[in-house]
Design a protein around this motif. Structure first.
Motif, PDB file in Angstrom:
ATOM      1  N   MET A   1      72.077  13.802  67.825  1.00 30.10           N
ATOM      2  CA  MET A   1      73.507  13.858  67.568  1.00 30.10           C
ATOM      3  C   MET A   1      74.316  13.557  68.837  1.00 30.10           C
ATOM      4  SD  MET A   1      75.661  14.332  65.137  1.00 30.10           S
ATOM      5  CE  MET A   1      77.412  14.621  64.950  1.00 30.10           C
ATOM      6  N   LYS A   2      73.855  14.123  69.944  1.00 30.96           N
ATOM      7  CA  LYS A   2      74.542  13.914  71.204  1.00 30.96           C
ATOM      8  C   LYS A   2      74.460  12.456  71.638  1.00 30.96           C
ATOM      9  CE  LYS A   2      74.655  15.478  75.994  1.00 30.96           C
ATOM     10  NZ  LYS A   2      74.013  16.339  77.024  1.00 30.96           N
ATOM     11  N   GLU A   3      73.262  11.845  71.466  1.00 30.35           N
ATOM     12  CA  GLU A   3      73.099  10.444  71.846  1.00 30.35           C
ATOM     13  C   GLU A   3      73.977   9.544  70.973  1.00 30.35           C
ATOM     14  OE1 GLU A   3      69.072   9.240  71.842  1.00 30.35           O
ATOM     15  OE2 GLU A   3      68.483  10.553  73.507  1.00 30.35           O
ATOM     16  N   LYS A   4      74.099   9.885  69.685  1.00 33.51           N
ATOM     17  CA  LYS A   4      74.930   9.078  68.782  1.00 33.51           C
ATOM     18  C   LYS A   4      76.401   9.174  69.197  1.00 33.51           C
ATOM     19  CE  LYS A   4      73.720   8.930  64.525  1.00 33.51           C
ATOM     20  NZ  LYS A   4      73.471   9.256  63.086  1.00 33.51           N
ATOM     21  N   LYS A   5      76.829  10.372  69.594  1.00 37.29           N
ATOM     22  CA  LYS A   5      78.212  10.551  70.038  1.00 37.29           C
ATOM     23  C   LYS A   5      78.484   9.749  71.303  1.00 37.29           C
ATOM     24  CE  LYS A   5      81.568  14.159  71.202  1.00 37.29           C
ATOM     25  NZ  LYS A   5      81.778  15.601  71.394  1.00 37.29           N
ATOM     26  N   GLU A   6      77.524   9.772  72.254  1.00 32.36           N
ATOM     27  CA  GLU A   6      77.682   9.008  73.480  1.00 32.36           C
ATOM     28  C   GLU A   6      77.708   7.509  73.196  1.00 32.36           C
ATOM     29  OE1 GLU A   6      74.523  10.183  75.997  1.00 32.36           O
ATOM     30  OE2 GLU A   6      75.470  12.052  76.639  1.00 32.36           O
ATOM     31  N   LEU A   7      76.887   7.068  72.241  1.00 32.88           N
ATOM     32  CA  LEU A   7      76.860   5.661  71.873  1.00 32.88           C
ATOM     33  C   LEU A   7      78.199   5.219  71.293  1.00 32.88           C
ATOM     34  CD1 LEU A   7      75.229   3.050  71.602  1.00 32.88           C
ATOM     35  CD2 LEU A   7      74.437   3.849  69.372  1.00 32.88           C
ATOM     36  N   THR A  11      80.691   2.425  72.892  1.00 38.56           N
ATOM     37  CA  THR A  11      81.125   1.307  72.052  1.00 38.56           C
ATOM     38  C   THR A  11      82.645   1.193  72.061  1.00 38.56           C
ATOM     39  OG1 THR A  11      79.190   1.627  70.623  1.00 38.56           O
ATOM     40  CG2 THR A  11      80.987   0.284  69.765  1.00 38.56           C
ATOM     41  N   ALA A  12      83.333   2.321  71.944  1.00 33.55           N
ATOM     42  CA  ALA A  12      84.797   2.318  71.965  1.00 33.55           C
ATOM     43  C   ALA A  12      85.328   1.804  73.307  1.00 33.55           C
ATOM     44  CB  ALA A  12      85.328   3.724  71.679  1.00 33.55           C
ATOM     45  N   ILE A  13      84.682   2.230  74.393  1.00 33.63           N
ATOM     46  CA  ILE A  13      85.106   1.770  75.720  1.00 33.63           C
ATOM     47  C   ILE A  13      84.904   0.266  75.849  1.00 33.63           C
ATOM     48  CG2 ILE A  13      84.584   1.899  78.179  1.00 33.63           C
ATOM     49  CD1 ILE A  13      83.904   4.862  77.745  1.00 33.63           C
ATOM     50  N   ILE A  18      87.108  -5.281  76.085  1.00 33.52           N
ATOM     51  CA  ILE A  18      87.178  -6.635  75.520  1.00 33.52           C
ATOM     52  C   ILE A  18      88.617  -6.965  75.100  1.00 33.52           C
ATOM     53  CG2 ILE A  18      86.454  -8.075  73.576  1.00 33.52           C
ATOM     54  CD1 ILE A  18      83.737  -6.646  73.702  1.00 33.52           C
ATOM     55  N   TYR A  19      89.313  -5.974  74.516  1.00 39.48           N
ATOM     56  CA  TYR A  19      90.716  -6.187  74.129  1.00 39.48           C
ATOM     57  C   TYR A  19      91.578  -6.484  75.361  1.00 39.48           C
ATOM     58  CZ  TYR A  19      95.532  -4.954  73.030  1.00 39.48           C
ATOM     59  OH  TYR A  19      96.888  -4.969  72.922  1.00 39.48           O
ATOM     60  N   GLY A 208      68.115   5.708  75.632  1.00 40.50           N
ATOM     61  CA  GLY A 208      67.738   4.494  74.909  1.00 40.50           C
ATOM     62  C   GLY A 208      68.296   3.239  75.549  1.00 40.50           C
ATOM     63  N   ILE A 209      69.587   3.274  75.923  1.00 39.31           N
ATOM     64  CA  ILE A 209      70.213   2.120  76.577  1.00 39.31           C
ATOM     65  C   ILE A 209      69.580   1.876  77.941  1.00 39.31           C
ATOM     66  CG2 ILE A 209      72.379   1.240  77.520  1.00 39.31           C
ATOM     67  CD1 ILE A 209      73.843   2.680  75.315  1.00 39.31           C
TER      68      ILE A 209
END
Length: 364
Positions: A1-7, A11-13, A18-19, A208-209
């Motif tokens: 769960m923690k890794e998914k939140k960090e991912l 991704t948002a950053i 990119i924007y 993972g990254i």
């Protein structure tokens, strides 16, 4: 769960960055160019350090590993030996090429009066073809007038361009010196730098990254290492074959042209043609017939190299099929010039290897 939140956060950053890049593209390009200009000597130093590291590892692991010396002293000796080895190789190549090139230029200069006489005789025998050109007497200049024109040239934009070229050359020498010093620091403390980079990755990147990044970097390092070794081996083979072939055909300047062809063959696929063109011009000053024989010989040798030697030596060493080697050279050269030609093959090999691994995982 923690890794998914960090991912999700990373991704948002990335989307936000990119924007910003899309919205402020011109400003981003300007800042990027400025930053690259500032760190260019350091980037060049990293490239020099990577190349010297291949030689340094040989001395440190194969030659000096059994000696009872401190690791820091062994590292310093290995760095010095790698720099001396590289300089000796360059000095040997220059020593083989420059004397022969000098003698060829002397022959060419000594033949200029005869060529001039032939040209004047042709002009006198065909006056109707050169009626619009000024007479030779009109081309003569007073030395004082010539000096005045030279001063005017130096004060003009062309003279400014000349000084600009000189300034660029001096800047290049300074950058090379800074790059060499930085490369020595990198080689001396490469374990410490690696440890600090690993600490940063462990602190700020998910496991993972981080694992994927390490695998990509390992694949890139392996591809570049094999490419450099394979390219040097291929250049050595081509240079030796060129020398042997020219000796069998009794062509002049065999050693010099063979070394030049081998040195320029470090540029993939098309590099040897650069040395071949210089060789044809040099042999032509001695015998046009021998220059024609050399031209036929180098074309045959290049076909042999492109079809058999290069794909097997370089392509096999980096695990890239021959058609992809050629495609990588063409695409890299079209996009980024000589740098693209040199970097295209190892980058394509890395992408090819990563794609193969991903396909195997997905198929199973």
């Amino acid at each position: 769960m923690k890794e998914k939140k960090e991912l999700i956060q990373y991704t948002a950053i990335c989307i936000f960055i990119i924007y910003l890049l899309c919205h402020y593209w011109d400003t981003a390009v300007l800042w990027l160019g400025t930053c690259l200009g500032v760190i260019r000597p350091l980037l060049l130093g990293c490239v020099v350090a990577y190349l010297l590291n291949l030689i340094m590892n040989f001395y440190e692991v194969k030659i000096l590993s059994h000696r009872r010396t401190r690791s820091s002293r062994r590292r310093l000796v290995s760095i010095l030996l790698s720099i001396v080895t590289l300089l000796l190789i360059l000095a040997l190549i220059i020593n083989m090429i420059v004397p022969e090139l000098k003698s060829c230029m002397e022959i060419l200069v000594s033949s200029l009066p005869a060529v001039y006489e032939m040209g004047m005789q042709y002009v006198e025998s065909h006056p109707e073809l050169f009626s619009l050109l000024p007479a030779p007497s009109e081309l003569q200049m007073d030395p004082q007038e010539l000096f005045s024109q030279l001063v005017a040239f130096l004060g003009s934009g062309a003279g400014a361009s000349l000084f600009g070229y000189i300034s660029s050359f001096v800047t290049l020498l300074v950058n090379l010196f800074v790059a060499l010093i930085f490369a020595i620091y990198v080689l001396a403390g490469k374990e410490w730098l690696g440890h600090q980079a690993d600490r940063l990755a462990c602190t700020y990147l998910p496991a993972g990254i981080r694992k994927k990044i390490y695998h990509i970097l390992y694949t890139l390092d392996n591809s570049f290492h094999r490419f450099i070794v394979g390219q040097c081996t291929e250049a050595l083979i081509l240079g030796i074959l060129c020398i042997l072939g020219m000796c069998l055909l009794r062509l002049p300047y065999a050693v010099m042209i063979g070394v030049l062809v081998g040195a320029t063959a470090l540029i993939p696929i098309f590099g040897a043609y650069i040395g071949a063109i210089v060789g044809i011009l040099m042999i032509f000053t001695e015998s046009p017939l021998k220059a024609l024989i050399f031209f036929v010989f180098i074309v045959v040798l290049q076909q042999l190299e492109n079809q058999l030697i290069y794909p097997r030596v370089v392509g096999t060493s980096i695990g890239l099929p021959g058609i992809l080697v050629f495609s990588a050279v063409m695409a890299g050269g079209s996009l980024f010039g000589v740098a693209g030609v040199l970097l295209g093959i190892p980058l394509a090999a890395s992408f090819y290897q990563l794609l193969k691994e991903d396909l195997k995982k997905r198929e199973h």
